[in-house]
Design a protein around this motif. Structure first.
Motif, PDB file in Angstrom:
ATOM      1  N   HIS A 474     -15.207 -10.149   4.691  1.00  0.00           N
ATOM      2  CA  HIS A 474     -15.406 -10.071   6.145  1.00  0.00           C
ATOM      3  C   HIS A 474     -15.171  -8.677   6.709  1.00  0.00           C
ATOM      4  CE1 HIS A 474     -15.188 -14.421   5.628  1.00  0.00           C
ATOM      5  NE2 HIS A 474     -15.906 -14.473   6.727  1.00  0.00           N
ATOM      6  N   LEU A 475     -14.757  -7.728   5.873  1.00  0.00           N
ATOM      7  CA  LEU A 475     -14.399  -6.403   6.401  1.00  0.00           C
ATOM      8  C   LEU A 475     -15.623  -5.585   6.814  1.00  0.00           C
ATOM      9  CD1 LEU A 475     -11.528  -5.369   3.967  1.00  0.00           C
ATOM     10  CD2 LEU A 475     -11.318  -6.030   6.376  1.00  0.00           C
ATOM     11  N   ALA A 476     -16.646  -5.593   5.953  1.00  0.00           N
ATOM     12  CA  ALA A 476     -17.783  -4.705   6.206  1.00  0.00           C
ATOM     13  C   ALA A 476     -18.436  -5.015   7.552  1.00  0.00           C
ATOM     14  CB  ALA A 476     -18.800  -4.830   5.070  1.00  0.00           C
ATOM     15  N   ALA A 477     -18.518  -6.304   7.868  1.00  0.00           N
ATOM     16  CA  ALA A 477     -19.188  -6.700   9.116  1.00  0.00           C
ATOM     17  C   ALA A 477     -18.455  -6.155  10.339  1.00  0.00           C
ATOM     18  CB  ALA A 477     -19.290  -8.217   9.198  1.00  0.00           C
ATOM     19  N   LEU A 478     -17.181  -5.845  10.175  1.00  0.00           N
ATOM     20  CA  LEU A 478     -16.407  -5.297  11.298  1.00  0.00           C
ATOM     21  C   LEU A 478     -16.269  -3.785  11.184  1.00  0.00           C
ATOM     22  CD1 LEU A 478     -13.607  -8.023  11.508  1.00  0.00           C
ATOM     23  CD2 LEU A 478     -15.692  -7.849  12.866  1.00  0.00           C
ATOM     24  N   GLY A 479     -16.937  -3.201  10.201  1.00  0.00           N
ATOM     25  CA  GLY A 479     -16.879  -1.744  10.032  1.00  0.00           C
ATOM     26  C   GLY A 479     -15.530  -1.259   9.537  1.00  0.00           C
ATOM     27  N   ALA A 480     -14.753  -2.168   8.933  1.00  0.00           N
ATOM     28  CA  ALA A 480     -13.412  -1.784   8.462  1.00  0.00           C
ATOM     29  C   ALA A 480     -13.502  -1.183   7.062  1.00  0.00           C
ATOM     30  CB  ALA A 480     -12.510  -3.012   8.442  1.00  0.00           C
ATOM     31  N   GLN A 481     -12.847  -0.056   6.855  1.00  0.00           N
ATOM     32  CA  GLN A 481     -12.833   0.609   5.542  1.00  0.00           C
ATOM     33  C   GLN A 481     -11.490   0.365   4.884  1.00  0.00           C
ATOM     34  OE1 GLN A 481     -15.417   2.124   4.237  1.00  0.00           O
ATOM     35  NE2 GLN A 481     -16.658   1.820   6.081  1.00  0.00           N
ATOM     36  N   LEU A 482     -11.513  -0.310   3.751  1.00  0.00           N
ATOM     37  CA  LEU A 482     -10.281  -0.618   3.033  1.00  0.00           C
ATOM     38  C   LEU A 482      -9.870   0.590   2.189  1.00  0.00           C
ATOM     39  CD1 LEU A 482      -8.480  -3.145   2.586  1.00  0.00           C
ATOM     40  CD2 LEU A 482      -9.892  -3.644   0.580  1.00  0.00           C
ATOM     41  N   THR A 483      -8.598   0.911   2.212  1.00  0.00           N
ATOM     42  CA  THR A 483      -8.087   1.980   1.357  1.00  0.00           C
ATOM     43  C   THR A 483      -7.878   1.432  -0.051  1.00  0.00           C
ATOM     44  OG1 THR A 483      -6.991   2.984   3.230  1.00  0.00           O
ATOM     45  CG2 THR A 483      -6.152   3.599   1.055  1.00  0.00           C
ATOM     46  N   GLU A 484      -8.311   2.207  -1.066  1.00  0.00           N
ATOM     47  CA  GLU A 484      -8.140   1.720  -2.436  1.00  0.00           C
ATOM     48  C   GLU A 484      -6.875   2.296  -3.043  1.00  0.00           C
ATOM     49  OE1 GLU A 484     -11.715   2.430  -4.745  1.00  0.00           O
ATOM     50  OE2 GLU A 484     -12.842   1.466  -3.124  1.00  0.00           O
ATOM     51  N   LEU A 485      -6.142   1.458  -3.738  1.00  0.00           N
ATOM     52  CA  LEU A 485      -4.958   1.930  -4.447  1.00  0.00           C
ATOM     53  C   LEU A 485      -5.366   2.867  -5.574  1.00  0.00           C
ATOM     54  CD1 LEU A 485      -2.850  -1.285  -5.164  1.00  0.00           C
ATOM     55  CD2 LEU A 485      -2.102   0.691  -3.841  1.00  0.00           C
ATOM     56  N   THR A 486      -4.591   3.929  -5.808  1.00  0.00           N
ATOM     57  CA  THR A 486      -4.785   4.676  -7.049  1.00  0.00           C
ATOM     58  C   THR A 486      -4.059   3.905  -8.149  1.00  0.00           C
ATOM     59  OG1 THR A 486      -2.761   5.940  -6.820  1.00  0.00           O
ATOM     60  CG2 THR A 486      -4.740   6.861  -5.761  1.00  0.00           C
ATOM     61  N   LYS A 487      -4.360   4.248  -9.403  1.00  0.00           N
ATOM     62  CA  LYS A 487      -3.716   3.565 -10.520  1.00  0.00           C
ATOM     63  C   LYS A 487      -2.195   3.783 -10.450  1.00  0.00           C
ATOM     64  CE  LYS A 487      -4.724   2.778 -15.350  1.00  0.00           C
ATOM     65  NZ  LYS A 487      -3.366   3.110 -15.795  1.00  0.00           N
ATOM     66  N   ASP A 488      -1.809   5.029 -10.123  1.00  0.00           N
ATOM     67  CA  ASP A 488      -0.372   5.341 -10.043  1.00  0.00           C
ATOM     68  C   ASP A 488       0.306   4.529  -8.942  1.00  0.00           C
ATOM     69  OD1 ASP A 488      -0.610   7.076 -12.081  1.00  0.00           O
ATOM     70  OD2 ASP A 488      -0.586   8.915 -10.842  1.00  0.00           O
ATOM     71  N   GLN A 489      -0.365   4.453  -7.796  1.00  0.00           N
ATOM     72  CA  GLN A 489       0.220   3.680  -6.694  1.00  0.00           C
ATOM     73  C   GLN A 489       0.364   2.216  -7.081  1.00  0.00           C
ATOM     74  OE1 GLN A 489      -2.724   4.565  -3.679  1.00  0.00           O
ATOM     75  NE2 GLN A 489      -1.309   5.915  -2.561  1.00  0.00           N
ATOM     76  N   ALA A 490      -0.666   1.684  -7.732  1.00  0.00           N
ATOM     77  CA  ALA A 490      -0.623   0.270  -8.133  1.00  0.00           C
ATOM     78  C   ALA A 490       0.551   0.034  -9.080  1.00  0.00           C
ATOM     79  CB  ALA A 490      -1.940  -0.116  -8.799  1.00  0.00           C
ATOM     80  N   GLU A 491       0.736   0.961 -10.038  1.00  0.00           N
ATOM     81  CA  GLU A 491       1.861   0.821 -10.975  1.00  0.00           C
ATOM     82  C   GLU A 491       3.183   0.911 -10.224  1.00  0.00           C
ATOM     83  OE1 GLU A 491       1.533   3.601 -14.245  1.00  0.00           O
ATOM     84  OE2 GLU A 491      -0.303   2.542 -14.888  1.00  0.00           O
ATOM     85  N   TYR A 492       3.251   1.840  -9.271  1.00  0.00           N
ATOM     86  CA  TYR A 492       4.498   2.076  -8.529  1.00  0.00           C
ATOM     87  C   TYR A 492       4.949   0.822  -7.778  1.00  0.00           C
ATOM     88  CZ  TYR A 492       7.879   4.525  -5.578  1.00  0.00           C
ATOM     89  OH  TYR A 492       9.026   4.928  -4.955  1.00  0.00           O
TER      90      TYR A 492
END
Ligand code: NAI
Length: 508
Positions: A474-492
């Motif tokens: 449902h994000l695209a229809a509202l023009g919302a841009q999701l931030t993607e985790l980096t691999k390091d952030q995901a591990e952290y």
């Protein structure tokens, strides 16, 4: 009747109007349309026979046609006597344009629903979604899945089976006896009639059902009670408690559709008035926010100290109904509980105060108690809007009260669907995407739904990855841009880059 296009709606000539609305709704329901695109070829619901009981609105039409696009066969009823949009029901029966259906030769889905059913009609319609046409040469069939909103179909199957096993439908209770409302008597009559015609109807139907997905808080409560007593007959998926359902539909949906219902019913200005909201759960939060947004001063009541404290921190006055009832212009119940506004409260309301319920069942307001009060009179202003004239009397504190009246919406049934058209498409797309995913999970027999030896079926939630998928769609229809985790952030933070991002106990 075994005709596959057996149906009962108001008027098939309304189908064109319904189709236009459905077409516009599809544009506002990106979650359902994404599922059609992703799963249409795979047909994950091929072989599914879904008995659906959910408000027969334009948005529900898009849900039904998503289920059929994924391969399901469907029969549908509404889950409330006032909530059907007749043009949507007609369009679903006639069928999608490519089906070649017409009002003369419908080619869509059998729907049994119209706005303003009697209680007897309502339970007849519910019965029809359990009666499936027998394919040529085969024995009788029933549904193999239920899609429920409020739990009425599931309840009918459980009570019917229990009555067959006992060899008797509960006897004739006295009308008005606790637990035996007018509606309960109609249910018992329905059970008696069905079982008299086919003594093993419910045994046959229940044996064929592989699961239920439940839409709303009240229906989930009923399922949990059945599961706790070991009486639940098949696995259930609690769609309501997907985050992308209850934290969106129950809250933002109500924020939209409560003022819509109040406006269409009464057109009374909310700004500057005092509004009382009973309950500060998800629905209450949306209701209070909407009323405040219109400039009303809002008072909230709660029985749960956590929700009461939330309401206070959100800036609302928290009070008991009896202490403020004489100063409020609107009373709205959102509790899913019984007898929240009783006759003595209604008699103490201001002249021309507006009273409505938005919880699932009408028993939040004691309309029967009001009707039984000597000297009251009910005047229909228009369908689903009634003025109750209250006679001059003496208040419990001895004060004389002059003649006055209160306005009751949808006879105490959920006013956003009775007086308006329910939640808007976009938010219903989040709810219904969960419903479709739940039906797919039930139909494919996902591992977590398995009932272990010696155990009875339980109530489950959808995996969090699916909940996150619904939000993502449902994000695209509202023009919302999701931030993607980096691999390091995901591990952290200890999650997978692709999710799920939160623990099960996170509350959003
Ligand atoms: P919830 O459980 O989140 O909230 C209900 C709140 O009412 C709770 O916080 C509870 O503590 C409070 N409460 C219970 N008894 C009370 C009493 N006597 N006085 C004051 N507060 C009381 O449930 P949710 O999700 O907010 O749903 C509420 C009802 O609305 C349910 O019946 C649900 O099925 C229905 N619903 C209706 C919708 C509609 O479109 N009209 C949409 C979604 C839900």
């Amino acid at each position: 009747r075994t005709d596959p296009f057996d149906h009962r709606v108001r008027d098939l000539a309304l189908a064109t109007a319904g189709r236009h609305q459905i077409r516009l709704a599809e544009h506002e329901m990106p979650g359902l349309m994404a599922l059609r695109r992703e799963l249409g070829d795979a047909q994950p619901l091929a072989g599914a026979r879904i008995a659906g009981s959910l408000h027969m609105t334009v948005q529900t039409a898009v849900l039904i046609e998503t289920l059929t696009a994924l391969g399901a066969q469907v029969r549908w009823a509404s889950c409330n006597i006032f909530s059907t949009q007749d043009e949507a029901a007609a369009a679903v029966v006639v069928g999608r344009p490519e089906s070649g259906g017409s009002p003369e030769e419908p080619a869509g889905v059998p729907v049994f629903a119209w706005k303003g059913e009697s209680l007897a009609d309502y339970w007849w319609c519910t019965e029809q979604i359990l009666r499936w046409p027998a394919p040529e040469g085969a024995g009788q069939q029933g549904p193999n899945l239920i899609l429920d909103d409020g739990g009425d179909v599931t309840m009918l199957v459980h009570e019917g089976l229990a009555a067959e096993n006992r060899g008797a439908v509960p006897g004739d209770p006295k009308p008005g006896e606790r637990g035996y409302s007018e509606e309960k008597l109609v249910v018992l009559d329905t059970l008696r009639r069905i079982i008299a015609a086919e003594p093993t109807f419910f045994s046959r139907v229940a044996a064929g059902i592989g699961g239920v997905s439940e839409e709303t808080t009240t229906g989930v409560h009923r399922l949990e009670q059945l599961a706790a007593s070991g009486d639940l007959l098949f696995p259930a998926i609690n769609v309501n408690d997907s985050v992308t359902k209850s934290k969106f539909d129950n809250r933002y949906g109500i924020r939209h559709s409560l003022p819509d219902g109040l406006n269409r019913a009464t057109d009374v200005l909310m700004g500057g008035k005092t509004a009382f909201v009973a309950g500060y759960g998800d629905v209450g939060k949306g209701a209070a926010e909407a009323l405040r947004g219109q400039g009303a001063r809002v008072i909230v009541s709660e029985i749960d100290p956590i929700c009461a404290l939330q309401a206070a921190m959100d800036g609302y006055r928290v009070a008991r109904l009896e202490d403020v009832v004489g100063e409020v212009d609107f009373v709205i119940t959102t509790t899913g509980n019984v007898d929240v506004v009783r006759a003595e409260h209604i008699l103490a309301m201001k002249d021309k105060a507006v009273l409505g319920n938005i919880g699932h069942f009408d028993n939040e307001l004691d309309i029967a108690g009001l009707a039984a009060t000597p000297g009251v009179e009910k005047v229909e202003i228009k369908p689903q809007v009634h003025e109750w004239l209250l006679p001059a009397d003496t208040a419990p504190d001895g004060a004389a009260r002059p003649e006055r009246s209160v306005i009751v919406l949808s006879e105490g049934r959920l006013l956003n669907l009775g007086n308006a058209t329910g939640h808007p498409s976009f938010v219903m797309s989040t709810s219904f995407a969960n419903q479709v995913l739940a039906q797919v999970e039930l139909h494919r027999g996902a591992d977590y739904l398995e009932v272990a030896d010696g155990e009875t079926p339980r109530v489950h939630r959808l995996p969090k990855v699916l909940d996150e998928k619904v939000a993502r769609d449902h994000l695209a229809a509202l023009g919302a841009q999701l931030t993607e985790l980096t691999k390091d952030q995901a591990e952290y933070i200890g999650v997978d880059v692709a999710g799920p991002y939160k623990s099960e106990h996170y509350r959003y």
